[in-house]
Design a protein around this motif. Sequence first.
Motif, PDB file in Angstrom:
ATOM      1  N   MET A   1     -19.261  19.217 -58.073  1.00 47.35           N
ATOM      2  CA  MET A   1     -17.837  19.909 -58.122  1.00 47.35           C
ATOM      3  C   MET A   1     -18.217  21.281 -57.265  1.00 47.35           C
ATOM      4  SD  MET A   1     -14.982  18.664 -59.157  1.00 47.35           S
ATOM      5  CE  MET A   1     -13.917  20.125 -60.004  1.00 47.35           C
ATOM      6  N   LEU A   2     -17.138  21.434 -56.573  1.00 49.51           N
ATOM      7  CA  LEU A   2     -17.194  22.759 -55.746  1.00 49.51           C
ATOM      8  C   LEU A   2     -15.860  23.627 -55.986  1.00 49.51           C
ATOM      9  CD1 LEU A   2     -18.757  21.253 -52.386  1.00 49.51           C
ATOM     10  CD2 LEU A   2     -20.054  22.416 -54.053  1.00 49.51           C
TER      11      LEU A   2
ATOM     12  N   GLU B   1     -16.006  13.352 -46.709  1.00 47.54           N
ATOM     13  CA  GLU B   1     -15.516  12.087 -47.412  1.00 47.54           C
ATOM     14  C   GLU B   1     -16.584  10.973 -47.953  1.00 47.54           C
ATOM     15  OE1 GLU B   1     -14.742  12.097 -42.877  1.00 47.54           O
ATOM     16  OE2 GLU B   1     -14.920  13.445 -44.464  1.00 47.54           O
ATOM     17  N   HIS B   2     -17.814  11.160 -47.454  1.00 44.74           N
ATOM     18  CA  HIS B   2     -18.948  10.420 -47.765  1.00 44.74           C
ATOM     19  C   HIS B   2     -19.771  10.743 -48.574  1.00 44.74           C
ATOM     20  CE1 HIS B   2     -17.913   8.214 -43.581  1.00 44.74           C
ATOM     21  NE2 HIS B   2     -17.134   7.724 -44.741  1.00 44.74           N
ATOM     22  N   ARG B   3     -19.517  12.021 -49.108  1.00 43.59           N
ATOM     23  CA  ARG B   3     -20.509  12.573 -49.986  1.00 43.59           C
ATOM     24  C   ARG B   3     -20.089  12.694 -51.722  1.00 43.59           C
ATOM     25  NH1 ARG B   3     -23.184  18.085 -47.322  1.00 43.59           N
ATOM     26  NH2 ARG B   3     -23.481  17.531 -45.408  1.00 43.59           N
ATOM     27  N   ASN B   4     -18.983  12.181 -51.743  1.00 48.75           N
ATOM     28  CA  ASN B   4     -18.308  12.024 -53.251  1.00 48.75           C
ATOM     29  C   ASN B   4     -18.450  13.278 -53.853  1.00 48.75           C
ATOM     30  OD1 ASN B   4     -17.066  11.178 -55.349  1.00 48.75           O
ATOM     31  ND2 ASN B   4     -19.303  10.102 -56.229  1.00 48.75           N
ATOM     32  N   VAL B   5     -17.807  14.402 -53.128  1.00 47.96           N
ATOM     33  CA  VAL B   5     -17.598  15.627 -53.968  1.00 47.96           C
ATOM     34  C   VAL B   5     -16.349  15.971 -54.246  1.00 47.96           C
ATOM     35  CG1 VAL B   5     -19.761  16.698 -52.738  1.00 47.96           C
ATOM     36  CG2 VAL B   5     -17.573  16.829 -51.752  1.00 47.96           C
ATOM     37  N   GLY B   6     -16.069  16.648 -55.605  1.00 51.50           N
ATOM     38  CA  GLY B   6     -14.811  17.257 -55.834  1.00 51.50           C
ATOM     39  C   GLY B   6     -14.667  18.732 -55.512  1.00 51.50           C
TER      40      GLY B   6
END
Length: 353
Positions: free
Chosen positions: A159-160, A79-84
């Motif tokens: 994005m993952l 939640e603190h990495r800013n990943v989708g």
Amino acid sequence: MTETGLIIESVSHDYGGKVVVQDVSLRVGPGELVCLLGPSGCGKTTTLRIAAGLEAPRKGRVFLGGRLVSGGGTHLPPEHRNVGFLFQDYALFPHLNVLGNVEFGLDRMAKAERRARALAVLDQVGMTAYADAWPHQLSGGQQQRVALARALAPHPKLMLLDEPFSGLDKRLRDQVRDETLHVLKTSGVSTLMVTHDPEEAMFMADRIAVMRAGKVVQMGEPALLYNRPVDSFVASTFGEINVIEANVAGGAVETAVGRFAASGLAEAQAAGVLIRPEGVTLTPAADGEAVVLVSHHLGRSCLVHLRVEKEGMAPQHLHARLPGSICPAEGARVRLHIDSAQAFVFPAGAEGA
């Protein structure tokens, strides 16, 4: 460390002492799409989870946007990495409509700004007209597009994608992955994707990392991996392969289908000649060295089973893949031509042969 994108540096991980990722290093540059490709259990999903922050690696470091997010005593949660995220299970919230699903991760924005951003990404994926629809009213492809919009809405650094198209039928899968690729490229987001489908990896990726037993065996552009595989495992990853066993003599191997250079192999060493079926072309000839056993018309291609006979050598079974307009009759005699760019010589017994 100022480079943007994702950097995974010498990462290893295990579960209960069983090593699943071994010294993996890779980079995903700004706007680049990298695919992790390999069979089940090779470590590709664990590598993705480490990039996401869902797993803390036992060894190594992870950088995102030039910032250390894992390793050296640091571990930043997802939640603190800013990943989708975009997975096979799109996990849309059934109690929220399409617009509500896309707005969900934008809670730090003002209401008007949140709505405007959600509508903008829905337009990007062609789903504006469904803003008031509920997830259960959507097709699988539409749900996938909404999930993509939701993942892109917060402007993620990364994005993952984990097998995001495997739940769709083939016709829809081809269409949706094409649309997804265009959206990702337009957005300019760095993307790391997991797939076990080599055709999908070649279609989607700027670069592919082929994994086996927790390691990256070879990484590069799709054309490089297809045309210059480092071993038989990588060669066979990208489609069916004919394998002919022979011994090295005078720096080459002599087979029923021709002589092939065996650079780097020792004299008399057992070798495997790997030939792609699409590298075999046929010419009708009454005195040809091969006879057609079976021809399977597969629409745009024809798969031909051949028996190759050469004096002094054991008969060899070979497959050729030809254009669908060329399907020789069973029992026909043909002469073979092997494209040397589609033939590879590796030590016999090498993994994947």
